[in-house]
Motif scaffolding. Structure first.
Motif, PDB file in Angstrom:
ATOM      1  N   HIS A  88      42.411  34.317  44.768  1.00 20.90           N
ATOM      2  CA  HIS A  88      41.279  33.274  44.598  1.00 20.90           C
ATOM      3  C   HIS A  88      40.988  32.528  45.915  1.00 20.90           C
ATOM      4  O   HIS A  88      39.679  32.430  46.012  1.00 20.90           O
ATOM      5  N   LEU A  95      39.231  40.968  38.933  1.00 22.11           N
ATOM      6  CA  LEU A  95      39.485  40.680  37.424  1.00 22.11           C
ATOM      7  C   LEU A  95      40.846  40.575  36.998  1.00 22.11           C
ATOM      8  O   LEU A  95      41.617  41.863  37.155  1.00 22.11           O
ATOM      9  N   SER A 124      41.687  30.443  39.356  1.00 21.08           N
ATOM     10  CA  SER A 124      40.633  31.215  39.068  1.00 21.08           C
ATOM     11  C   SER A 124      39.227  30.192  38.855  1.00 21.08           C
ATOM     12  O   SER A 124      39.484  29.056  38.722  1.00 21.08           O
ATOM     13  N   SER A 125      38.196  30.904  38.847  1.00 21.64           N
ATOM     14  CA  SER A 125      37.046  30.095  38.520  1.00 21.64           C
ATOM     15  C   SER A 125      36.386  30.415  37.294  1.00 21.64           C
ATOM     16  O   SER A 125      35.356  29.783  36.917  1.00 21.64           O
ATOM     17  N   TYR A 126      37.048  31.366  36.719  1.00 19.81           N
ATOM     18  CA  TYR A 126      36.358  31.789  35.230  1.00 19.81           C
ATOM     19  C   TYR A 126      37.716  32.171  34.537  1.00 19.81           C
ATOM     20  O   TYR A 126      38.573  33.067  35.025  1.00 19.81           O
ATOM     21  N   CYS A 127      37.944  31.544  33.363  1.00 19.37           N
ATOM     22  CA  CYS A 127      39.103  31.844  32.416  1.00 19.37           C
ATOM     23  C   CYS A 127      38.732  31.671  31.272  1.00 19.37           C
ATOM     24  O   CYS A 127      38.415  30.510  30.677  1.00 19.37           O
ATOM     25  N   ALA A 143      32.812  37.463  33.039  1.00 13.80           N
ATOM     26  CA  ALA A 143      33.835  37.601  34.003  1.00 13.80           C
ATOM     27  C   ALA A 143      33.612  38.390  35.060  1.00 13.80           C
ATOM     28  O   ALA A 143      33.926  37.997  36.358  1.00 13.80           O
ATOM     29  N   ASN A 146      30.947  36.681  37.318  1.00  7.30           N
ATOM     30  CA  ASN A 146      31.631  35.483  38.072  1.00  7.30           C
ATOM     31  C   ASN A 146      32.120  35.877  39.462  1.00  7.30           C
ATOM     32  O   ASN A 146      32.061  35.494  40.687  1.00  7.30           O
ATOM     33  N   THR A 147      33.193  37.057  39.360  1.00  8.71           N
ATOM     34  CA  THR A 147      33.916  37.186  40.524  1.00  8.71           C
ATOM     35  C   THR A 147      32.792  38.298  41.394  1.00  8.71           C
ATOM     36  O   THR A 147      33.107  38.165  42.608  1.00  8.71           O
ATOM     37  N   SER A 154      38.424  35.873  38.477  1.00 15.30           N
ATOM     38  CA  SER A 154      38.179  35.766  37.064  1.00 15.30           C
ATOM     39  C   SER A 154      39.187  36.356  36.129  1.00 15.30           C
ATOM     40  O   SER A 154      39.746  37.357  36.486  1.00 15.30           O
TER      41      SER A 154
END
Length: 588
Positions: A88, A95, A124-127, A143, A146-147, A154
């Motif tokens: 990250h 992913l 992470s920035s999305y979970c 997800a 986002n990544t 993500s």
């Protein structure tokens, strides 16, 4: 109808995913079974989920593609964390698929229960948790968006029963994605650009300091340096992109720094940080600083910035260059180039006796120099945190074809071997060298089994001094007697041999070149155990931190830690040829 695990794998196939790194087991089994049936995606079986995340992150950065890793519930998820932090912070497009306990058991302190949505929050920035299969396809899409948009890792959290649940027929989301890449352009605000142009035009002496974020704008940076006659320094992460064939090079800053970079920083009228979030405030000027960065959150968080410009380096320089007045005098640039040459010349003179070439245990600088000499011109190095960072910063010679991966931002040990797994999987025909100390290698040594299982031809080089050298140095610098850093000698070549990997052990410096040459040419995975001197970096035990900072700054001007800079010296010498006319007379 097909289950969610199968639909997930099909979606990853459409995105071009070739590998998933992970361990099979428990709630993750439906996913690994879906991968078993795929003719496009390989399951890369690692020995620790931490290594899976390291490998995926390195794979992504090396290939500039989406990479995927998977972990089972509970302990599998907690193992995941370290590698995901690294991926990250490096901005990898990863992913992470984290399986979970059965849905009905969540919240009941069930066997192996954790709260993954909380666990992965920082790395992470999305979970998001998938509660049912149809919703899972939408979470998967989000997800990926986002990544691939450059936001780092993500994570999708999927209970095992949801993996096995059927997904309704019909499309759930579009497959379109938004991806960042080398051609991503963010143009500067006209007002910010104009202020920077004005500052450059007013300054007599300008220094550029370049980092990883400027890697795709090398030509533009050189054009700017030529027009304003500016020396170029670089960060450790920027070394691979700005050290080679650079007629404006004055070295590197920081505790591992060398050459005239510090002098160029301190003596300039305007200091411009170019694509770098260099974290060490003590090493940065505090006045008349400009910063160019694509990420606005980086601006001004390390030092006071008077001239901020948000945008990618290539676009910013293309925008401002026509409006910058060409500087006629090369006096400042030539002074810094001459000083850089003299500082490196001092080190070369120090090395002419080559006293350590016959010393036992082997001096690590000698081993590093030979490794650099023998490695392929397009070798990809993965370097462990610790003293190997020192040696790579000194001896690894960039040339525009080589690459390096390290834990530049997270600073974790044990990263080199699992990173090498990811890079080698992405580039099976390229020489990949995992460069570790015995401390870092020992932490995730089980991954030797991974390179053997998948026959990944990684060249594992271990600098074995039976000591945690960097920790030892930290203790001594702080005035403490070192404790817990020195350990009984272990033969890593024998360990590798037991795993079934070709191995070599080098104890005599005369064997370095022939044995390393043979090992690097070996067709398959190999480990080289080099017994190195644990006292190579010993310092007086009573030294204070303030003294160390002064020593380090002085060392940065004289190639701190006796750095091996023969090739840098040759570059610095060639750069003096750019000094012409009166300057040539003044500087010799």
């Amino acid at each position: 109808m097909t289950n969610f695990a199968t639909q997930l794998v099909k979606r990853l196939e459409r995105e071009g995913v070739k590998r998933i790194y992970g361990l099979v087991g428990d709630s993750l089994n439906p996913l690994s079974d879906a991968v078993r049936q795929s003719d496009q995606i390989e399951w890369v079986h690692v020995r620790n989920e931490e290594a899976a995340a390291f490998a995926a992150g390195a794979d992504s950065l090396a290939a500039d593609e989406l990479a995927v890793c998977g972990a089972s519930c509970g302990p599998g998820n907690t193992h995941f964390v370290q590698g995901l932090y690294e991926s990250h912070r490096n901005g990898s497009k990863v992913l992470a698929i984290a399986s979970h306990i059965p849905t009905i058991e969540i919240g009941s302190s069930f066997f192996q229960e954790t709260h993954p949505e909380l666990l992965f929050q920082e790395c992470s920035s999305y979970c998001e948790v998938v509660h049912e299969a149809d919703q899972g396809m939408r979470v998967l899409h989000n997800a990926l968006q986002n990544t691939l948009a450059g936001n780092g890792v993500s994570v999708i959290v999927v209970p095992g029963d949801v993996f096995a649940s059927d997904v309704a027929d019909g499309p759930h989301t579009a497959d379109s994605v938004y991806a960042t890449g080398k051609n991503k352009r963010v143009f500067p605000d006209p007002h910010e650009a104009a202020r920077l142009v004005e500052a450059i035009n007013k300054a007599d002496k300008v220094t550029l300091f370049c980092g990883y974020g400027a890697r795709d704008a090398r030509d533009e940076v050189f054009a700017l340096a030529e027009k304003i006659k500016a020396p170029i320094g670089h960060s450790f992460r920027g070394k691979m992109y700005f050290e080679y064939d650079n007629p404006y090079d004055v070295g590197m800053s920081g505790l591992l720094g060398y050459g005239a970079c510090i002098d160029a920083m301190e003596e300039c009228d305007l200091f411009i940080m170019v694509g770098t979030d260099f974290p060490y405030t003590d090493w940065l000027p505090q006045d008349n600083v400009a910063q160019i960065d694509i990420d606005g959150t980086h601006i001004g968080r390390r030092t006071k910035v008077d001239y901020p410009v948000v945008g990618d380096v290539k676009s910013v320089i293309e925008n401002i260059l026509p409006h910058i007045e060409e500087k006629k005098s090369r006096k400042f640039l030539d002074k810094m180039l001459k000083r850089h040459y003299e500082l490196l010349e001092h080190v070369i003179d120090h090395y002419t006796n080559k006293a350590f070439e016959s010393k036992k245990p082997i001096h690590p600088e000698l081993a590093a120099s030979v490794l650099d000499k023998l490695a392929d011109e397009d070798a990809y190095f993965t370097v462990d945190t610790g003293m190997c960072n020192v040696w790579s910063s000194r001896y690894l010679t960039p040339n525009g074809k080589r690459d390096e991966a390290a834990s530049f931002l997270h600073g974790t040990m044990a990263n080199a071997l699992p990173m090498a797994i990811g890079v080698q999987a992405a580039f099976p025909d390229r020489q990949v060298i995992s460069w570790s100390g015995d401390g870092g290698l020992g932490m995730l040594m089980g991954e030797l089994l991974t390179i053997k299982l998948h026959q990944l031809p990684v060249k594992v080089i271990c600098f074995n001094n039976s000591s945690l050298g960097m920790v030892k140095l930290e203790m001594m610098v702080a005035g403490m007697p070192y404790f817990g850093t020195d350990h009984e000698q272990a033969n890593y070549a024998e360990i590798a041999k037991g795993v079934g990997i070709q191995s070599y052990r080098i104890e005599d410096p005369d064997d370095l070149e022939p044995v390393l040459k043979e090992a690097l040419a070996y067709d398959g995975p190999v480990l080289v155990d080099i017994v190195t001197d644990p006292e190579a970096l010993s310092l007086p035990p009573g030294i204070t931190w303030d003294m160390m900072k002064g020593f380090a700054k002085s060392g940065a001007r004289t190639a701190f830690l006796e750095g091996g800079v023969g090739r840098l010296f040759n570059l610095a010498k060639s750069n003096l040829r750019h000094i012409g006319g009166a300057a040539a007379i003044e500087f010799g």
